[in-house]
Design an enzyme around this catalytic site. Structure first.
Site, short mmCIF file in Angstrom:
data_model
loop_
_atom_site.label_atom_id
_atom_site.label_comp_id
_atom_site.label_asym_id
_atom_site.label_seq_id
_atom_site.Cartn_x
_atom_site.Cartn_y
_atom_site.Cartn_z
N LYS A 1 0.83 -1.20 0.00
CA LYS A 1 0.00 0.00 0.00
C LYS A 1 0.87 1.25 0.00
O LYS A 1 2.01 1.23 0.48
CB LYS A 1 -0.95 0.01 1.20
CG LYS A 1 -0.28 0.22 2.55
CD LYS A 1 -1.33 0.33 3.65
CE LYS A 1 -0.70 0.69 4.99
NZ LYS A 1 -0.10 2.04 5.02
N LYS B 1 0.07 0.28 9.80
CA LYS B 1 1.19 0.87 9.06
C LYS B 1 0.88 2.31 8.70
O LYS B 1 -0.26 2.69 8.47
CB LYS B 1 1.48 0.06 7.79
CG LYS B 1 1.96 -1.36 8.10
CD LYS B 1 3.35 -1.33 8.73
CE LYS B 1 3.79 -2.70 9.22
NZ LYS B 1 3.13 -3.13 10.45
N ASP B 2 1.95 3.13 8.62
CA ASP B 2 1.83 4.55 8.34
C ASP B 2 1.14 4.81 7.00
O ASP B 2 1.27 4.04 6.05
CB ASP B 2 3.20 5.21 8.32
CG ASP B 2 3.83 5.27 9.70
OD1 ASP B 2 4.22 4.22 10.21
OD2 ASP B 2 3.91 6.37 10.25
N LYS B 3 0.46 5.95 6.93
CA LYS B 3 -0.17 6.37 5.68
C LYS B 3 0.87 6.91 4.70
O LYS B 3 0.90 6.51 3.54
CB LYS B 3 -1.23 7.45 5.97
CG LYS B 3 -1.91 7.98 4.72
CD LYS B 3 -2.98 9.01 5.09
CE LYS B 3 -3.69 9.52 3.84
NZ LYS B 3 -4.76 10.49 4.19
#
Length: 338
Positions: A49, A78-80
């Site tokens: 992603k 998880k981080d954007k």
């Protein structure tokens, strides 16, 4: 009220750098011990992603396969603003979802598909591998010196600022629940706010230890945690040379509490520090206990393993492995100002 500018163990870095100019500058890959069984009630997907949160990907996936969100599980958020790979599981006993292996949508795609006999959940991960690009590094020699320093000594194991939401928003919500009695029906959100509150109190204790240069030393009465394990014991000596040696060998670490119903393990000097920090937060502590949270322990020292770096004309590519639940940003803040 909620300042997230925690004291650094090695002082403010001389070097400045630019970080996260694009998602590719912050890459994260989940690591697991062992292998998936290849069979069972759960479809397991490896997903790449970019520019999306884990929750956004789960909602998108649920729509595409026409499944309720509650059937989709994850091992870690998880981080954007990053390029990440992570695993998701779908509870689908005996079911084949046609075409799922090649499924994709804007911002994410499926890389692998298998099955497993257990659903993914927090705690399933062994760690994460990070590849980070720092641009416009102003003092390469200071950065290299600090990298070599943390290889052996580690960094304070703070919770990163993303734990607390934008502008500390999760802490504001926690205050409303714990002190003002606000009701939140969504179990996920409620858990996230409680986690933020406990993390905040842990960081306060650890920051006090950093200020006093005792974050990586065994104080009398300290809870000591085996590195890579939840096993703990209490230090009953004011200065134990053998324990200092084990800390230097990355075998054990002093630990600080994530508050909840206490088992009264910590003693002496370590307890005094904790009580002094807790004195201003009694309403939060009472609220966490009333909501059934149990006291837990988190190591003070975070070791970044397999550290490697490459330098090219002011750009540094840095890679390392951290245990699950640790934050890459607390490593970076000891290396550069960004």
């Amino acid at each position: 009220m909620y300042s997230l500018n925690w004291p650094r163990a090695y002082g403010i870095p001389n070097s400045t750098a630019t970080f996260k100019l694009c998602p590719e500058d912050f890459q994260v890959n989940e690591l697991f011990e062992g292998q998936f069984s290849g069979e069972g009630e759960h479809i397991v997907l490896k997903i790449e992603k970019k520019g999306l949160t884990t929750e956004q990907v789960i909602k998108s996936l649920a729509r595409l396969i026409n499944k309720p969100i509650k059937l989709i599980s994850y091992a870690g958020l998880k981080d954007k603003q990053a390029l990440t790979t992570q695993w998701l599981s779908i509870h689908a006993p005996g079911e084949v979802i046609e075409g799922i292996e090649t499924l994709e949508a804007p911002g994410w795609k499926i890389l692998e598909c298998t099955r497993h006999n257990k659903k993914l959940r927090p705690g399933f991960l062994s760690g994460n591998h990070f590849t980070i690009t720092l641009r416009n590094v102003s003092d390469e020699s200071d950065l290299i010196h600090r990298i070599e320093q943390i290889k052996f000594k580690g960094v304070p194991n703070y919770f990163g600022e993303q734990r607390f939401g934008r502008d500390g928003g999760n802490l504001i919500k926690a205050e409303e629940i714990l002190v003002q009695g606000r009701k939140v029906k969504d179990r996920f959100l409620k858990g996230m706010y409680f986690s933020a509150a406990r993390s905040w109190l842990y960081n306060l204790i650890l920051s006090r230890r950093v200020k006093e240069s005792s974050w990586n030393l065994p104080l009398l009465g300290d809870v000591i945690q085996l590195v890579g394990s939840n096993s703990i014991f209490v230090n009953d000596k004011s200065l134990d040379e053998q324990l200092l040696q084990r800390i230097g060998e990355k075998d054990v670490s002093p630990a600080s509490p994530l508050p909840g119903r206490s088992k009264n393990l910590v003693k002496g000097t370590a307890l005094q520090i904790i009580n002094e920090v807790y004195a201003e937060w009694s309403a939060w502590l009472d609220g966490l206990e009333k909501n059934g949270l149990e006291e837990a322990w988190r190591a003070n020292i975070l070791y970044a393993e397999q550290i490697e770096y490459r330098i090219n004309q002011g750009t540094v590519e840095l890679s390392f492995v951290l245990p699950a639940g640790a934050y890459a940003t607390v490593v970076l803040r000891e290396l550069v100002q960004y």
